[in-house]
Motif scaffolding. Structure first.
Motif, PDB file in Angstrom:
ATOM      1  N   GLU A   1      26.630  28.607  48.394  1.00  0.00           N
ATOM      2  CA  GLU A   1      27.410  29.839  48.301  1.00  0.00           C
ATOM      3  C   GLU A   1      26.653  30.843  47.431  1.00  0.00           C
ATOM      4  O   GLU A   1      26.242  30.529  46.318  1.00  0.00           O
ATOM      5  N   GLY A   2      26.495  32.072  47.917  1.00  0.00           N
ATOM      6  CA  GLY A   2      25.740  33.085  47.186  1.00  0.00           C
ATOM      7  C   GLY A   2      26.463  33.628  45.964  1.00  0.00           C
ATOM      8  O   GLY A   2      25.845  34.148  45.043  1.00  0.00           O
ATOM      9  N   TRP A   3      27.771  33.514  45.924  1.00  0.00           N
ATOM     10  CA  TRP A   3      28.546  34.084  44.821  1.00  0.00           C
ATOM     11  C   TRP A   3      28.702  33.128  43.646  1.00  0.00           C
ATOM     12  O   TRP A   3      29.063  33.538  42.549  1.00  0.00           O
ATOM     13  N   TRP A   4      28.452  31.841  43.850  1.00  0.00           N
ATOM     14  CA  TRP A   4      28.795  30.836  42.858  1.00  0.00           C
ATOM     15  C   TRP A   4      28.051  31.016  41.533  1.00  0.00           C
ATOM     16  O   TRP A   4      28.666  31.120  40.480  1.00  0.00           O
ATOM     17  N   TRP A   5      26.717  31.044  41.563  1.00  0.00           N
ATOM     18  CA  TRP A   5      25.962  31.091  40.317  1.00  0.00           C
ATOM     19  C   TRP A   5      26.150  32.410  39.559  1.00  0.00           C
ATOM     20  O   TRP A   5      26.272  32.394  38.327  1.00  0.00           O
ATOM     21  N   PRO A   6      26.206  33.566  40.226  1.00  0.00           N
ATOM     22  CA  PRO A   6      26.511  34.788  39.455  1.00  0.00           C
ATOM     23  C   PRO A   6      27.873  34.746  38.765  1.00  0.00           C
ATOM     24  O   PRO A   6      28.020  35.216  37.632  1.00  0.00           O
ATOM     25  N   VAL A   7      28.871  34.140  39.399  1.00  0.00           N
ATOM     26  CA  VAL A   7      30.196  34.030  38.788  1.00  0.00           C
ATOM     27  C   VAL A   7      30.153  33.083  37.585  1.00  0.00           C
ATOM     28  O   VAL A   7      30.721  33.379  36.522  1.00  0.00           O
ATOM     29  N   VAL A   8      29.454  31.967  37.732  1.00  0.00           N
ATOM     30  CA  VAL A   8      29.345  31.009  36.623  1.00  0.00           C
ATOM     31  C   VAL A   8      28.623  31.657  35.447  1.00  0.00           C
ATOM     32  O   VAL A   8      29.064  31.570  34.292  1.00  0.00           O
ATOM     33  N   ILE A   9      27.520  32.342  35.716  1.00  0.00           N
ATOM     34  CA  ILE A   9      26.748  32.977  34.644  1.00  0.00           C
ATOM     35  C   ILE A   9      27.561  34.093  33.986  1.00  0.00           C
ATOM     36  O   ILE A   9      27.570  34.227  32.758  1.00  0.00           O
ATOM     37  N   ALA A  10      28.281  34.896  34.781  1.00  0.00           N
ATOM     38  CA  ALA A  10      29.099  35.968  34.204  1.00  0.00           C
ATOM     39  C   ALA A  10      30.232  35.396  33.344  1.00  0.00           C
ATOM     40  O   ALA A  10      30.504  35.914  32.253  1.00  0.00           O
ATOM     41  N   ALA A  11      30.872  34.333  33.810  1.00  0.00           N
ATOM     42  CA  ALA A  11      31.957  33.728  33.026  1.00  0.00           C
ATOM     43  C   ALA A  11      31.433  33.156  31.716  1.00  0.00           C
ATOM     44  O   ALA A  11      32.052  33.338  30.651  1.00  0.00           O
ATOM     45  N   LEU A  12      30.276  32.495  31.762  1.00  0.00           N
ATOM     46  CA  LEU A  12      29.698  31.961  30.532  1.00  0.00           C
ATOM     47  C   LEU A  12      29.260  33.077  29.585  1.00  0.00           C
ATOM     48  O   LEU A  12      29.399  32.956  28.367  1.00  0.00           O
ATOM     49  N   ALA A  13      28.754  34.182  30.145  1.00  0.00           N
ATOM     50  CA  ALA A  13      28.366  35.319  29.298  1.00  0.00           C
ATOM     51  C   ALA A  13      29.585  35.929  28.619  1.00  0.00           C
ATOM     52  O   ALA A  13      29.537  36.278  27.433  1.00  0.00           O
ATOM     53  N   VAL A  14      30.691  36.042  29.348  1.00  0.00           N
ATOM     54  CA  VAL A  14      31.919  36.574  28.750  1.00  0.00           C
ATOM     55  C   VAL A  14      32.424  35.643  27.651  1.00  0.00           C
ATOM     56  O   VAL A  14      32.823  36.089  26.572  1.00  0.00           O
ATOM     57  N   LEU A  15      32.385  34.334  27.893  1.00  0.00           N
ATOM     58  CA  LEU A  15      32.798  33.378  26.860  1.00  0.00           C
ATOM     59  C   LEU A  15      31.903  33.464  25.636  1.00  0.00           C
ATOM     60  O   LEU A  15      32.386  33.402  24.497  1.00  0.00           O
ATOM     61  N   LEU A  16      30.609  33.631  25.831  1.00  0.00           N
ATOM     62  CA  LEU A  16      29.688  33.767  24.712  1.00  0.00           C
ATOM     63  C   LEU A  16      29.985  35.037  23.915  1.00  0.00           C
ATOM     64  O   LEU A  16      30.026  35.006  22.679  1.00  0.00           O
ATOM     65  N   LEU A  17      30.222  36.152  24.605  1.00  0.00           N
ATOM     66  CA  LEU A  17      30.531  37.400  23.907  1.00  0.00           C
ATOM     67  C   LEU A  17      31.844  37.305  23.134  1.00  0.00           C
ATOM     68  O   LEU A  17      31.946  37.797  22.004  1.00  0.00           O
ATOM     69  N   LEU A  18      32.846  36.657  23.724  1.00  0.00           N
ATOM     70  CA  LEU A  18      34.114  36.469  23.012  1.00  0.00           C
ATOM     71  C   LEU A  18      33.936  35.592  21.781  1.00  0.00           C
ATOM     72  O   LEU A  18      34.495  35.876  20.718  1.00  0.00           O
ATOM     73  N   ALA A  19      33.133  34.536  21.904  1.00  0.00           N
ATOM     74  CA  ALA A  19      32.889  33.665  20.756  1.00  0.00           C
ATOM     75  C   ALA A  19      32.125  34.408  19.658  1.00  0.00           C
ATOM     76  O   ALA A  19      32.440  34.264  18.470  1.00  0.00           O
ATOM     77  N   LEU A  20      31.146  35.223  20.022  1.00  0.00           N
ATOM     78  CA  LEU A  20      30.412  36.005  19.027  1.00  0.00           C
ATOM     79  C   LEU A  20      31.302  37.044  18.365  1.00  0.00           C
ATOM     80  O   LEU A  20      31.205  37.296  17.167  1.00  0.00           O
ATOM     81  N   TRP A  21      32.197  37.672  19.148  1.00  0.00           N
ATOM     82  CA  TRP A  21      33.132  38.650  18.579  1.00  0.00           C
ATOM     83  C   TRP A  21      34.067  37.962  17.585  1.00  0.00           C
ATOM     84  O   TRP A  21      34.332  38.481  16.502  1.00  0.00           O
ATOM     85  N   TRP A  22      34.552  36.783  17.943  1.00  0.00           N
ATOM     86  CA  TRP A  22      35.452  36.032  17.071  1.00  0.00           C
ATOM     87  C   TRP A  22      34.733  35.643  15.780  1.00  0.00           C
ATOM     88  O   TRP A  22      35.281  35.738  14.688  1.00  0.00           O
ATOM     89  N   LEU A  23      33.474  35.217  15.897  1.00  0.00           N
ATOM     90  CA  LEU A  23      32.686  34.873  14.720  1.00  0.00           C
ATOM     91  C   LEU A  23      32.464  36.091  13.827  1.00  0.00           C
ATOM     92  O   LEU A  23      32.635  36.019  12.611  1.00  0.00           O
ATOM     93  N   ALA A  24      32.112  37.217  14.432  1.00  0.00           N
ATOM     94  CA  ALA A  24      31.886  38.435  13.649  1.00  0.00           C
ATOM     95  C   ALA A  24      33.170  38.887  12.964  1.00  0.00           C
ATOM     96  O   ALA A  24      33.145  39.339  11.814  1.00  0.00           O
ATOM     97  N   ALA A  25      34.299  38.765  13.645  1.00  0.00           N
ATOM     98  CA  ALA A  25      35.580  39.154  13.041  1.00  0.00           C
ATOM     99  C   ALA A  25      35.917  38.245  11.867  1.00  0.00           C
ATOM    100  O   ALA A  25      36.472  38.690  10.862  1.00  0.00           O
ATOM    101  N   GLY A  26      35.576  36.977  11.962  1.00  0.00           N
ATOM    102  CA  GLY A  26      35.845  36.048  10.872  1.00  0.00           C
ATOM    103  C   GLY A  26      34.931  36.251   9.682  1.00  0.00           C
ATOM    104  O   GLY A  26      35.318  36.015   8.540  1.00  0.00           O
ATOM    105  N   LEU A  27      33.705  36.703   9.926  1.00  0.00           N
ATOM    106  CA  LEU A  27      32.745  36.884   8.850  1.00  0.00           C
ATOM    107  C   LEU A  27      32.827  38.260   8.192  1.00  0.00           C
ATOM    108  O   LEU A  27      32.255  38.465   7.128  1.00  0.00           O
ATOM    109  N   ARG A  28      33.510  39.185   8.849  1.00  0.00           N
ATOM    110  CA  ARG A  28      33.591  40.545   8.319  1.00  0.00           C
ATOM    111  C   ARG A  28      34.295  40.525   6.968  1.00  0.00           C
ATOM    112  O   ARG A  28      35.326  39.889   6.788  1.00  0.00           O
ATOM    113  N   ARG A  29      33.725  41.245   6.037  1.00  0.00           N
ATOM    114  CA  ARG A  29      34.309  41.298   4.691  1.00  0.00           C
ATOM    115  C   ARG A  29      35.541  42.191   4.711  1.00  0.00           C
ATOM    116  O   ARG A  29      35.483  43.319   5.168  1.00  0.00           O
TER     117      ARG A  29
END
Length: 192
Positions: free
Chosen positions: A58-86
């Motif tokens: 399927e041509g759509w499968w890997w772009p969807v998986v990569i986009a979902a993982l990228a969104v999860l990574l960005l959310l995790a980084l945002w959560w980390l930055a929010a926790g570390l913010r003074r």
């Protein structure tokens, strides 16, 4: 509220990860899992060859998986930055009046404001925390009132006198204040 939500989400994520990791380790060491569990023996794999290659064509499968993982990574980084913010303001810039500038330590201003506030009538103890940004600080005053204090009068004096003194000392005309008050706990008196 957000601090509580953050702690609850972290605790739930930790418990889920510990439970899953522990169960996989237990099965790997030969513990018999329940019949509904994904892995039944220590020789099972996480993903079978059929599961790994099921969507390969399927041509759509890997772009969807990569986009979902990228969104999860960005959310995790945002959560980390929010926790570390003074949340505590460590220094305030001061205009010295001759074109130079200086920095005032936030803890020094907090101690001075607390000492100034404790001199007010009806205040037993004061604790001050500076938050916000250097251009728009917020003074959080936590006051413990004397048993005979008038809360509205104490609040009025704390905001007008303490905040005015802080504004004059720092040159921060847009400094705001948030006041929290509690009474001194004391035993009930006996009436006869």
């Amino acid at each position: 509220m957000l601090r509580t939500l953050n702690r609850v989400l972290l605790a739930l994520a930790g418990l889920v990860l510990i439970a899953l990791g522990g169960s996989v380790l237990a099965v790997g060491y030969g513990v018999n899992p329940p019949h509904w569990w994904v892995h039944q023996s220590e020789h099972d794999v996480l993903l079978t060859a059929g599961e790994r290659t099921r969507w390969r064509e399927e041509g759509w499968w890997w772009p969807v998986v990569i986009a979902a993982l990228a969104v999860l990574l960005l959310l995790a980084l945002w959560w980390l930055a929010a926790g570390l913010r003074r949340r505590h303001l460590s220094a305030l810039p001061l205009d010295t009046g001759n074109g130079d500038s200086a920095n005032l330590r936030g803890s020094a201003l907090e101690q001075a404001l607390a000492a100034h506030t404790e001199r007010l009538d009806g205040v037993e103890r004061a604790r001050v925390r500076l938050r916000g940004r250097p251009g728009s600080p917020v003074a959080h005053l936590h006051l413990t009132l004397a048993p005979d204090a008038a809360p509205l009068l104490v609040q009025h004096h704390a905001v007008t006198e303490t905040l005015r003194a802080a504004k004059e000392a720092t040159g921060q005309g847009n400094m705001r204040a948030e006041v929290r008050m509690n009474g001194v706990p004391h035993g009930a008196e006996r009436v006869q």
